[in-house]
Design an enzyme around this catalytic site. Structure first.
Site, PDB file in Angstrom:
ATOM      1  N   LYS A  79      34.703  62.883 -35.729  1.00  0.00           N
ATOM      2  CA  LYS A  79      34.913  63.674 -34.220  1.00  0.00           C
ATOM      3  C   LYS A  79      36.188  63.729 -33.884  1.00  0.00           C
ATOM      4  CE  LYS A  79      30.942  65.197 -33.495  1.00  0.00           C
ATOM      5  NZ  LYS A  79      29.778  65.978 -33.909  1.00  0.00           N
ATOM      6  N   TYR A 100      28.696  54.421 -33.950  1.00  0.00           N
ATOM      7  CA  TYR A 100      29.564  55.537 -33.851  1.00  0.00           C
ATOM      8  C   TYR A 100      29.679  55.271 -35.390  1.00  0.00           C
ATOM      9  CZ  TYR A 100      29.310  60.432 -32.465  1.00  0.00           C
ATOM     10  OH  TYR A 100      29.413  61.633 -32.154  1.00  0.00           O
TER      11      TYR A 100
HETATM   12  N1  LIG Z   1      23.270  64.502 -28.424  1.00  0.00           N
HETATM   13  C1  LIG Z   1      24.607  64.386 -28.396  1.00  0.00           C
HETATM   14  O1  LIG Z   1      24.274  63.131 -27.811  1.00  0.00           O
HETATM   15  C2  LIG Z   1      25.654  64.681 -28.574  1.00  0.00           C
HETATM   16  C3  LIG Z   1      26.640  64.437 -28.006  1.00  0.00           C
HETATM   17  C4  LIG Z   1      28.397  64.728 -27.820  1.00  0.00           C
HETATM   18  C5  LIG Z   1      28.207  65.823 -29.558  1.00  0.00           C
HETATM   19  N2  LIG Z   1      27.015  66.158 -29.764  1.00  0.00           N
HETATM   20  C6  LIG Z   1      27.092  66.970 -30.935  1.00  0.00           C
HETATM   21  O2  LIG Z   1      26.524  68.230 -30.969  1.00  0.00           O
HETATM   22  C7  LIG Z   1      26.259  68.885 -31.981  1.00  0.00           C
HETATM   23  C8  LIG Z   1      24.673  69.289 -32.005  1.00  0.00           C
HETATM   24  O3  LIG Z   1      23.726  68.154 -32.671  1.00  0.00           O
HETATM   25  P1  LIG Z   1      22.394  67.992 -31.467  1.00  0.00           P
HETATM   26  O4  LIG Z   1      22.758  66.590 -31.151  1.00  0.00           O
HETATM   27  O5  LIG Z   1      22.760  68.848 -30.350  1.00  0.00           O
HETATM   28  O6  LIG Z   1      21.597  67.297 -32.554  1.00  0.00           O
HETATM   29  P2  LIG Z   1      20.954  68.708 -33.563  1.00  0.00           P
HETATM   30  O7  LIG Z   1      20.028  67.507 -34.446  1.00  0.00           O
HETATM   31  O8  LIG Z   1      19.758  69.619 -32.700  1.00  0.00           O
HETATM   32  O9  LIG Z   1      21.598  69.194 -34.024  1.00  0.00           O
HETATM   33  C9  LIG Z   1      21.858  69.382 -35.603  1.00  0.00           C
HETATM   34  C10 LIG Z   1      22.711  70.130 -35.885  1.00  0.00           C
HETATM   35  O10 LIG Z   1      23.438  69.914 -37.168  1.00  0.00           O
HETATM   36  C11 LIG Z   1      22.936  70.829 -38.120  1.00  0.00           C
HETATM   37  N3  LIG Z   1      23.233  70.822 -39.995  1.00  0.00           N
HETATM   38  C12 LIG Z   1      23.450  69.469 -40.676  1.00  0.00           C
HETATM   39  N4  LIG Z   1      23.494  69.599 -40.948  1.00  0.00           N
HETATM   40  C13 LIG Z   1      23.649  70.577 -41.520  1.00  0.00           C
HETATM   41  C14 LIG Z   1      24.018  71.223 -42.634  1.00  0.00           C
HETATM   42  N5  LIG Z   1      25.023  70.743 -44.127  1.00  0.00           N
HETATM   43  N6  LIG Z   1      24.515  73.027 -42.188  1.00  0.00           N
HETATM   44  C15 LIG Z   1      24.112  73.260 -41.162  1.00  0.00           C
HETATM   45  N7  LIG Z   1      24.096  72.729 -40.402  1.00  0.00           N
HETATM   46  C16 LIG Z   1      23.128  71.348 -40.368  1.00  0.00           C
HETATM   47  C17 LIG Z   1      21.030  70.674 -38.098  1.00  0.00           C
HETATM   48  O11 LIG Z   1      20.221  71.446 -38.707  1.00  0.00           O
HETATM   49  C18 LIG Z   1      20.792  70.451 -36.915  1.00  0.00           C
HETATM   50  O12 LIG Z   1      20.741  72.202 -36.203  1.00  0.00           O
HETATM   51  C19 LIG Z   1      26.428  67.889 -33.264  1.00  0.00           C
HETATM   52  O13 LIG Z   1      27.473  68.518 -33.569  1.00  0.00           O
HETATM   53  C20 LIG Z   1      26.686  66.300 -32.044  1.00  0.00           C
HETATM   54  O14 LIG Z   1      27.743  65.723 -32.759  1.00  0.00           O
HETATM   55  C21 LIG Z   1      25.953  65.265 -29.758  1.00  0.00           C
END
Ligand SMILES: NC(=O)c1ccc[n+]([C@@H]2O[C@H](COP(=O)([O-])OP(=O)(O)OC[C@H]3O[C@@H](n4cnc5c(N)ncnc54)[C@H](O)[C@@H]3O)[C@@H](O)[C@H]2O)c1
Length: 254
Positions: free
Chosen positions: A160, A153
């Site tokens: 994070k 990661y």
């Molecule tokens: N999927 C997992 O396992 C998980 C676990 C814990 C936390 N998260 C967090 O959840 C959040 C959403 O991720 P997700 O898993 O739904 O995936 P996702 O890929 O659907 O969402 C990530 C989003 O970030 C956006 N993004 C990237 N660069 C950007 C920029 N410069 N300006 C504006 N938007 C931007 C993308 O367009 C996308 O909509 C993130 O912060 C991720 O780290 C995800």
């Protein structure tokens, strides 16, 4: 009466139907909120995905690294919402070199990108939305447990950890304005962002074998529901908090 009846919510981070943000938007509408969505880059795709929400939602462009997008955000939201009661920050990105075992050689420029998009953007988004939050409100971000180092990661983990700290500072600075800032610390979910993490399958196995409540990495609803709870009026004295929606894994050693 829905949980978010009468509330106006800004949801960032909708990319596909698997996005955590899509499910927050979907449930928020179901619970009575009016939702404005922002998308990054592939706006046509985001508009098509937003059209699958229970009700139509305006889609605005937002790249959190673009100061013109941030500076104009409140004015672009105003035709759709006269104030914001809630803001979802569901944004993360790290270049390939920042993930998957190259930690010791990742160039600063790539680390900087990860931190700007995934960490600093929480403050940038909060300030962009603040003109519409004069009556207070709730900002919620998405976290992955940064209290330990996870294999592969890498710099996203560092980002994070910064996000966790950033949310506490924001809670301190925005509390006097009645704005709460909290994070939901999610277990692994199969999204586009997750696909970019080498070794994501190992996280899924860890959760499957160790989360006391069990964990389904194809079901974002428990995480989305937790975000809604934080945007509702039912946690009015909670800020600077990290609420785990991870099947309880964080509580278990071994
Ligand atoms: N999927 C997992 O396992 C998980 C676990 C814990 C936390 N998260 C967090 O959840 C959040 C959403 O991720 P997700 O898993 O739904 O995936 P996702 O890929 O659907 O969402 C990530 C989003 O970030 C956006 N993004 C990237 N660069 C950007 C920029 N410069 N300006 C504006 N938007 C931007 C993308 O367009 C996308 O909509 C993130 O912060 C991720 O780290 C995800």
């Amino acid at each position: 009466m829905g949980l978010l009846s009468g509330k106006q919510i800004l949801v960032t981070g909708v990319l596909t139907e698997s996005s955590i943000a899509f499910h927050v938007a979907r449930l928020a509408q179901r619970e009575g909120a009016a939702v404005v969505v922002t998308g990054y880059g592939r706006l046509g795709l985001v508009e098509r995905i937003a059209a699958r929400l229970p009700q139509p939602a305006p889609v605005l462009e937002l790249d959190v690294t673009d100061s013109a997008h941030l500076d104009s955000l409140a004015d672009r939201i105003r035709p759709h919402a006269d104030r914001l009661d809630g803001v979802l920050h569901s944004i993360g990105f790290a270049p390939r070199t920042a993930l998957g075992g190259d930690f010791l050689t990742t160039p600063w420029e790539d680390v900087a990108t990860a931190v700007q998009v995934s960490t600093y953007s929480l403050k940038a988004l909060a300030m962009a939305a603040a003109p519409l939050m004069e009556d207070g409100g709730s900002i919620v971000g998405l976290d992955f447990d940064a209290s330990v180092a996870w294999p592969g990661y890498d710099w996203m983990g560092v980002a994070k950890a910064g996000l966790e700290s950033c949310s506490r500072y924001l809670a301190g600075y925005l509390g006097p304005r009645g704005i709460r800032v909290n994070l939901v610390c999610a277990g692994p979910l199969r999204t586009i962002a997750a696909k970019g993490i080498p070794g994501f399958g190992d996280f899924e196995s860890t959760w499957k074998s160790r989360a006391p409540l069990g964990w389904d990495s194809s079901d974002p609803e428990p995480v989305a529901r937790t975000c809604l709870a934080l945007m509702s009026g039912w946690l009015p004295s909670t800020t600077g908090e990290i609420v785990h929606a991870d099947g309880g894994l964080h509580a278990i050693g071994g």
